[in-house]
Design a protein around this motif. Structure first.
Motif, PDB file in Angstrom:
ATOM      1  N   GLU A   1      28.209  31.126   5.142  1.00 21.37           N
ATOM      2  CA  GLU A   1      29.046  30.107   5.913  1.00 21.37           C
ATOM      3  C   GLU A   1      28.381  29.794   7.318  1.00 21.37           C
ATOM      4  O   GLU A   1      27.738  30.558   7.873  1.00 21.37           O
TER       5      GLU A   1
ATOM      6  N   HIS B   1      36.192  44.168  -3.783  1.00 21.01           N
ATOM      7  CA  HIS B   1      35.854  44.857  -2.358  1.00 21.01           C
ATOM      8  C   HIS B   1      37.002  45.041  -1.519  1.00 21.01           C
ATOM      9  O   HIS B   1      37.845  44.136  -1.660  1.00 21.01           O
TER      10      HIS B   1
ATOM     11  N   THR C   1      34.133  42.192   2.918  1.00 22.70           N
ATOM     12  CA  THR C   1      33.220  41.116   2.599  1.00 22.70           C
ATOM     13  C   THR C   1      32.144  41.907   1.856  1.00 22.70           C
ATOM     14  O   THR C   1      31.736  43.066   2.476  1.00 22.70           O
TER      15      THR C   1
ATOM     16  N   GLU D   1      28.160  35.440  -1.280  1.00 19.56           N
ATOM     17  CA  GLU D   1      29.223  35.727  -0.206  1.00 19.56           C
ATOM     18  C   GLU D   1      30.604  36.134  -1.104  1.00 19.56           C
ATOM     19  O   GLU D   1      31.082  35.125  -1.348  1.00 19.56           O
TER      20      GLU D   1
ATOM     21  N   ASP E   1      34.203  37.391  -0.755  1.00 18.07           N
ATOM     22  CA  ASP E   1      35.432  37.979   0.152  1.00 18.07           C
ATOM     23  C   ASP E   1      36.191  39.018  -0.520  1.00 18.07           C
ATOM     24  O   ASP E   1      36.201  39.291  -1.644  1.00 18.07           O
ATOM     25  N   PRO E   2      36.917  39.682   0.136  1.00 18.46           N
ATOM     26  CA  PRO E   2      37.589  40.855   0.009  1.00 18.46           C
ATOM     27  C   PRO E   2      38.653  40.245  -1.280  1.00 18.46           C
ATOM     28  O   PRO E   2      39.154  39.081  -1.109  1.00 18.46           O
TER      29      PRO E   2
ATOM     30  N   THR F   1      27.842  45.554   2.781  1.00 15.23           N
ATOM     31  CA  THR F   1      29.219  45.665   2.036  1.00 15.23           C
ATOM     32  C   THR F   1      30.242  46.439   3.224  1.00 15.23           C
ATOM     33  O   THR F   1      29.359  47.147   4.034  1.00 15.23           O
TER      34      THR F   1
ATOM     35  N   SER G   1      33.863  34.052  15.597  1.00 20.49           N
ATOM     36  CA  SER G   1      35.397  34.563  15.547  1.00 20.49           C
ATOM     37  C   SER G   1      36.034  34.602  16.956  1.00 20.49           C
ATOM     38  O   SER G   1      37.080  34.471  17.162  1.00 20.49           O
TER      39      SER G   1
ATOM     40  N   LYS H   1      35.544  27.253  11.641  1.00 18.26           N
ATOM     41  CA  LYS H   1      34.405  27.220  10.484  1.00 18.26           C
ATOM     42  C   LYS H   1      34.363  25.720   9.955  1.00 18.26           C
ATOM     43  O   LYS H   1      33.240  25.285   9.961  1.00 18.26           O
TER      44      LYS H   1
END
Lengths: 226, 194
Positions: A9, A156, A159, A183, A185-186, A206, B162, B176
């Motif tokens: 990102e 996960h 991330t 990538e 995501d959780p 991780t 962040s 973002k």
């Protein structure tokens, strides 16, 4: 940066360009990615240009504590203090089992931190080498996977970033090759199919342990440490 | 030069700055360095102060940056970046190195990807790159305020994306998307921005 889903990102590239602090693991993954991905590198250059423009726009009202002559003097002092470079050392034994595809920034990190790559069993056809373990259970590690191997469905807690250094893998119908980052995501669950033909080597970052659906694999995790 | 230099860039345009660095690289030209010093040393110091460094530390780092410029000028390549981008990258890397407790002028990371983009630019692109800082500044001025603010907080204050969300009390996703929109818009206005 045309292939969506193969890059990080935007926030990552901005944090790097602006020099925001990040963990050594994040920094290493990002810089390795920039080293092996031409489009990502071009993007990083674009962002650095913004930094250059912002630098130009700064007005400083403070008094400088040094002048150009100080720089020349420092330069001479620097040369005088410098010891002749040592002859190139023989390749350390630790480098023997180091895959050639590793980016130079990562090799520097491994040397600097004195990390010995220990390839450990992770699953059938899978080996891992831990590189760094940080706060909040963040881990940077290398994965070697035999061509055609499947990595069973897993989720996960945090991330998961996976950078391909050699070979390829498929996640669903998306194919990742050298330079690409996935990538996840959780909460995202996926299974991975390693591409045929060549061993696949990835750098992974991780957070938290992987969550396998299969109880047998969960039991195996006790030994593999991921 | 068809483009007006932005007022804040002051006395020298990008091509002149590049010429100075090339003279330093080729001949160790002290006069060229003095002029480059007058342009950049106050800016680098001011930049570091804005990033929150105490004055004495900002002086030290600005000095290291100028020393690195003097020692490494021959590695500068006008085809690859504008001088301002090169200097910014050196200052940033030294700043990062410092908080990693590795600061030393001869350890500037010249393998930084920002210093060696992947493609050799086409000849007509060289002009665009030579115009770099002023063209980028102008493009930045055309961004909507909320997008420009995010970039300023990142570069000028060194906040991570962040941290920016926390500072502006915005959802991370909003920050973002502002970064993404800003980069898309800059690429459109600058053309050669990848």
């Amino acid at each position: 940066m045309s292939r969506r889903g193969y890059f990080l990102e935007q926030g990552w590239y901005l944090d790097h360009a602006a020099g925001a602090s990040m963990s050594p693991g994040q920094d290493m993954l990002l810089r390795s990615h920039l080293e092996v991905s031409v489009p990502a590198r071009a993007h990083a250059v674009s962002m650095a240009r913004i930094g250059g423009a912002m630098l130009e726009s700064v007005e400083d009202k403070g008094e400088l504590a040094f002048d150009a002559d100080d720089i020349f003097a420092l330069d001479e002092a620097f040369d005088a203090a410098r010891t002749p470079p040592e002859p190139a050392a023989a390749i350390p034994a630790a480098a023997v089992d180091r895959p050639e595809c590793l980016p130079a920034v990562l090799c520097d990190f491994i040397d600097r931190e004195g990390i010995k790559l220990r390839w450990e069993f992770l699953g059938p056809g899978l080996r891992k080498a831990m590189l760094w373990h940080g706060e909040s259970d963040e881990r940077l590690w290398l994965l070697r996977a035999r061509p055609g191997v499947a990595i069973p469905r897993h989720g996960h807690r945090g991330t998961e970033l996976t950078l391909v250094l050699q070979g390829s893998f498929l996640d669903g119908d998306q194919r990742y090759v050298r330079g690409d980052v996935e990538e996840a995501d959780p909460g995202v669950e996926h299974d991975i199919q390693i591409g045929e033909g060549e061993e696949c080597i990835c750098l992974a970052l991780t957070q938290g342990k992987l969550r396998f659906d299969d109880p047998l694999l969960r039991a195996l995790q006790v030994f593999t440490g991921l | 030069m068809g483009m007006a230099a932005p007022s804040q860039a002051g006395l020298m345009d990008a091509a002149e700055l590049a010429g100075l660095v090339e003279r330093i690289g080729a001949d160790r030209d002290r006069e060229a360095f003095r002029r480059l010093f007058d342009h950049f040393a106050p800016r680098v110091r001011g930049f570091l102060v804005r990033r929150g460094l105490p004055s004495a530390q900002a002086d030290d780092l600005a000095q290291d940056t100028m020393l690195a410029i003097w020692r490494r000028a021959e590695s500068y390549d006008v085809a690859k970046s504008a001088v301002s981008t090169w200097v910014y990258t050196i200052a940033r890397n030294l700043h990062i190195d410092q908080y990693r407790k590795l600061a030393r002028a001869d350890r500037v990371d010249l393998t930084d990807p920002s210093l060696r983009p992947g493609e050799i630019p086409a000849a007509d692109e060289l002009y665009a790159r030579g115009q770099d800082a002023s063209a980028v500044s102008e493009a930045l001025q055309t961004l909507p305020e909320d997008q420009r603010r995010v970039l300023e907080l990142a570069f000028m204050e060194g906040l991570s994306h962040s941290d920016i969300a926390v500072r502006l009390v915005l959802p991370l996703g909003t920050v973002k998307s502002r970064i993404r929109l800003a980069m898309d818009k800059l690429k459109l206005s600058l053309g050669d921005l990848q």
